[in-house]
Design a protein around this motif. Structure first.
Motif, PDB file in Angstrom:
ATOM      1  N   GLU A 293       0.833  -1.213   0.000  1.00  0.00           N
ATOM      2  CA  GLU A 293       0.000   0.000   0.000  1.00  0.00           C
ATOM      3  C   GLU A 293       0.860   1.252   0.000  1.00  0.00           C
ATOM      4  O   GLU A 293       0.586   2.206  -0.721  1.00  0.00           O
ATOM      5  CB  GLU A 293      -0.903   0.026   1.236  1.00  0.00           C
ATOM      6  CG  GLU A 293      -2.108  -0.863   1.151  1.00  0.00           C
ATOM      7  CD  GLU A 293      -2.927  -0.806   2.438  1.00  0.00           C
ATOM      8  OE1 GLU A 293      -3.069   0.291   3.026  1.00  0.00           O
ATOM      9  OE2 GLU A 293      -3.421  -1.863   2.850  1.00  0.00           O
ATOM     10  N   MET A 294       1.900   1.234   0.821  1.00  0.00           N
ATOM     11  CA  MET A 294       2.792   2.385   0.899  1.00  0.00           C
ATOM     12  C   MET A 294       3.481   2.629  -0.438  1.00  0.00           C
ATOM     13  O   MET A 294       3.561   3.760  -0.917  1.00  0.00           O
ATOM     14  CB  MET A 294       3.834   2.157   2.004  1.00  0.00           C
ATOM     15  CG  MET A 294       4.719   3.344   2.294  1.00  0.00           C
ATOM     16  SD  MET A 294       6.377   3.317   1.554  1.00  0.00           S
ATOM     17  CE  MET A 294       6.964   1.682   1.783  1.00  0.00           C
ATOM     18  N   MET A 295       3.940   1.570  -1.067  1.00  0.00           N
ATOM     19  CA  MET A 295       4.603   1.723  -2.358  1.00  0.00           C
ATOM     20  C   MET A 295       3.638   2.269  -3.402  1.00  0.00           C
ATOM     21  O   MET A 295       3.983   3.162  -4.169  1.00  0.00           O
ATOM     22  CB  MET A 295       5.176   0.385  -2.829  1.00  0.00           C
ATOM     23  CG  MET A 295       6.398  -0.033  -2.068  1.00  0.00           C
ATOM     24  SD  MET A 295       7.037  -1.640  -2.580  1.00  0.00           S
ATOM     25  CE  MET A 295       7.431  -1.342  -4.287  1.00  0.00           C
ATOM     26  N   VAL A 296       2.421   1.725  -3.428  1.00  0.00           N
ATOM     27  CA  VAL A 296       1.415   2.174  -4.395  1.00  0.00           C
ATOM     28  C   VAL A 296       1.126   3.659  -4.201  1.00  0.00           C
ATOM     29  O   VAL A 296       1.077   4.426  -5.162  1.00  0.00           O
ATOM     30  CB  VAL A 296       0.115   1.341  -4.265  1.00  0.00           C
ATOM     31  CG1 VAL A 296      -1.028   1.965  -5.038  1.00  0.00           C
ATOM     32  CG2 VAL A 296       0.360  -0.087  -4.741  1.00  0.00           C
TER      33      VAL A 296
ATOM     34  N   GLN B  51       1.882  -5.919 -11.951  1.00  0.00           N
ATOM     35  CA  GLN B  51       3.214  -6.516 -12.044  1.00  0.00           C
ATOM     36  C   GLN B  51       3.816  -6.729 -10.654  1.00  0.00           C
ATOM     37  O   GLN B  51       4.419  -7.779 -10.384  1.00  0.00           O
ATOM     38  CB  GLN B  51       4.143  -5.626 -12.878  1.00  0.00           C
ATOM     39  CG  GLN B  51       3.773  -5.585 -14.343  1.00  0.00           C
ATOM     40  CD  GLN B  51       4.581  -4.535 -15.113  1.00  0.00           C
ATOM     41  OE1 GLN B  51       4.914  -3.479 -14.581  1.00  0.00           O
ATOM     42  NE2 GLN B  51       4.903  -4.853 -16.350  1.00  0.00           N
ATOM     43  N   LEU B  52       3.638  -5.761  -9.786  1.00  0.00           N
ATOM     44  CA  LEU B  52       4.170  -5.860  -8.433  1.00  0.00           C
ATOM     45  C   LEU B  52       3.484  -6.984  -7.663  1.00  0.00           C
ATOM     46  O   LEU B  52       4.140  -7.770  -6.967  1.00  0.00           O
ATOM     47  CB  LEU B  52       4.003  -4.528  -7.705  1.00  0.00           C
ATOM     48  CG  LEU B  52       4.586  -4.448  -6.307  1.00  0.00           C
ATOM     49  CD1 LEU B  52       6.090  -4.701  -6.323  1.00  0.00           C
ATOM     50  CD2 LEU B  52       4.281  -3.096  -5.675  1.00  0.00           C
TER      51      LEU B  52
ATOM     52  N   MET C 217       5.306 -10.217  -6.096  1.00  0.00           N
ATOM     53  CA  MET C 217       5.215 -10.500  -4.662  1.00  0.00           C
ATOM     54  C   MET C 217       4.603 -11.876  -4.397  1.00  0.00           C
ATOM     55  O   MET C 217       5.015 -12.568  -3.467  1.00  0.00           O
ATOM     56  CB  MET C 217       4.457  -9.393  -3.948  1.00  0.00           C
ATOM     57  CG  MET C 217       5.251  -8.093  -3.957  1.00  0.00           C
ATOM     58  SD  MET C 217       4.460  -6.778  -3.061  1.00  0.00           S
ATOM     59  CE  MET C 217       5.449  -6.818  -1.569  1.00  0.00           C
ATOM     60  N   THR C 218       3.656 -12.281  -5.222  1.00  0.00           N
ATOM     61  CA  THR C 218       3.063 -13.611  -5.079  1.00  0.00           C
ATOM     62  C   THR C 218       4.115 -14.679  -5.337  1.00  0.00           C
ATOM     63  O   THR C 218       4.239 -15.639  -4.574  1.00  0.00           O
ATOM     64  CB  THR C 218       1.878 -13.789  -6.050  1.00  0.00           C
ATOM     65  OG1 THR C 218       0.877 -12.826  -5.727  1.00  0.00           O
ATOM     66  CG2 THR C 218       1.299 -15.186  -5.974  1.00  0.00           C
ATOM     67  N   GLN C 219       4.883 -14.502  -6.393  1.00  0.00           N
ATOM     68  CA  GLN C 219       5.945 -15.461  -6.713  1.00  0.00           C
ATOM     69  C   GLN C 219       6.994 -15.492  -5.600  1.00  0.00           C
ATOM     70  O   GLN C 219       7.436 -16.553  -5.186  1.00  0.00           O
ATOM     71  CB  GLN C 219       6.612 -15.104  -8.053  1.00  0.00           C
ATOM     72  CG  GLN C 219       7.698 -16.081  -8.467  1.00  0.00           C
ATOM     73  CD  GLN C 219       7.180 -17.483  -8.665  1.00  0.00           C
ATOM     74  OE1 GLN C 219       6.165 -17.702  -9.312  1.00  0.00           O
ATOM     75  NE2 GLN C 219       7.862 -18.464  -8.087  1.00  0.00           N
ATOM     76  N   GLN C 220       7.326 -14.313  -5.100  1.00  0.00           N
ATOM     77  CA  GLN C 220       8.320 -14.226  -4.043  1.00  0.00           C
ATOM     78  C   GLN C 220       7.850 -14.928  -2.776  1.00  0.00           C
ATOM     79  O   GLN C 220       8.618 -15.603  -2.115  1.00  0.00           O
ATOM     80  CB  GLN C 220       8.658 -12.755  -3.754  1.00  0.00           C
ATOM     81  CG  GLN C 220       9.819 -12.589  -2.829  1.00  0.00           C
ATOM     82  CD  GLN C 220       9.478 -11.922  -1.518  1.00  0.00           C
ATOM     83  OE1 GLN C 220       8.327 -11.660  -1.201  1.00  0.00           O
ATOM     84  NE2 GLN C 220      10.487 -11.651  -0.740  1.00  0.00           N
ATOM     85  N   ARG C 221       6.578 -14.790  -2.445  1.00  0.00           N
ATOM     86  CA  ARG C 221       6.023 -15.469  -1.260  1.00  0.00           C
ATOM     87  C   ARG C 221       6.183 -16.977  -1.384  1.00  0.00           C
ATOM     88  O   ARG C 221       6.557 -17.656  -0.430  1.00  0.00           O
ATOM     89  CB  ARG C 221       4.547 -15.122  -1.078  1.00  0.00           C
ATOM     90  CG  ARG C 221       4.293 -14.019  -0.102  1.00  0.00           C
ATOM     91  CD  ARG C 221       2.827 -13.897   0.243  1.00  0.00           C
ATOM     92  NE  ARG C 221       1.943 -13.668  -0.885  1.00  0.00           N
ATOM     93  CZ  ARG C 221       1.649 -12.480  -1.390  1.00  0.00           C
ATOM     94  NH1 ARG C 221       2.155 -11.395  -0.868  1.00  0.00           N
ATOM     95  NH2 ARG C 221       0.833 -12.357  -2.414  1.00  0.00           N
TER      96      ARG C 221
END
Length: 125
Positions: free
Chosen positions: A15-18, A30-31, A35-39
């Motif tokens: 949220e902060m980044m957005v 894209q983010l 993040m899903t892949q990273q999780r």
């Protein structure tokens, strides 16, 4: 930190980044994908780390200390930790690549304000 707390923290970070970086809808998608892949990747690494820690503890708790076994398991744990660090750095690099030059500048300033080292890809944003 349990998984619920981690998920909440990641959601707040997103949220902060957005908001602060004013991400476009395409960048948001894209983010989220990154993040899903990273999780998923991180979960596998956490499981490897847990198994490595348990194996090291078994050697420590043994009646007789086997230094060679301990060193081998400690090296394995260091390898997993290095893998985790590489994944984190790769993720930051991928996120940074999604940003426009203006957003990269904002990310750098935000990192500096939060006490991280320059360019978001090195210290996080």
């Amino acid at each position: 930190m349990n998984s619920e707390q981690h998920e909440g923290r990641m959601a707040r970070h997103m949220e902060m980044m957005v908001t602060v970086l004013d991400l476009s809808d395409e960048q948001k998608v894209q983010l989220e994908t990154l993040m899903t892949q990273q999780r998923q990747d991180k979960q596998q690494l956490r499981e490897k780390m847990r198994a490595s820690r348990d194996a090291l503890r078994e050697v420590e708790a043994a009646e007789t200390f086997n230094e060679a076994d301990f060193l081998a398991k400690a090296i394995k744990q260091a390898e997993v930790k290095t893998e985790m660090m590489a994944e984190r750095a790769k993720m930051k690099q991928q996120i940074y690549a999604l940003l426009t030059p203006e957003q990269q500048e904002k990310a750098d300033k935000l990192s500096e304000m939060r006490g991280h080292r320059g360019k978001g890809r090195h210290g996080g944003f």
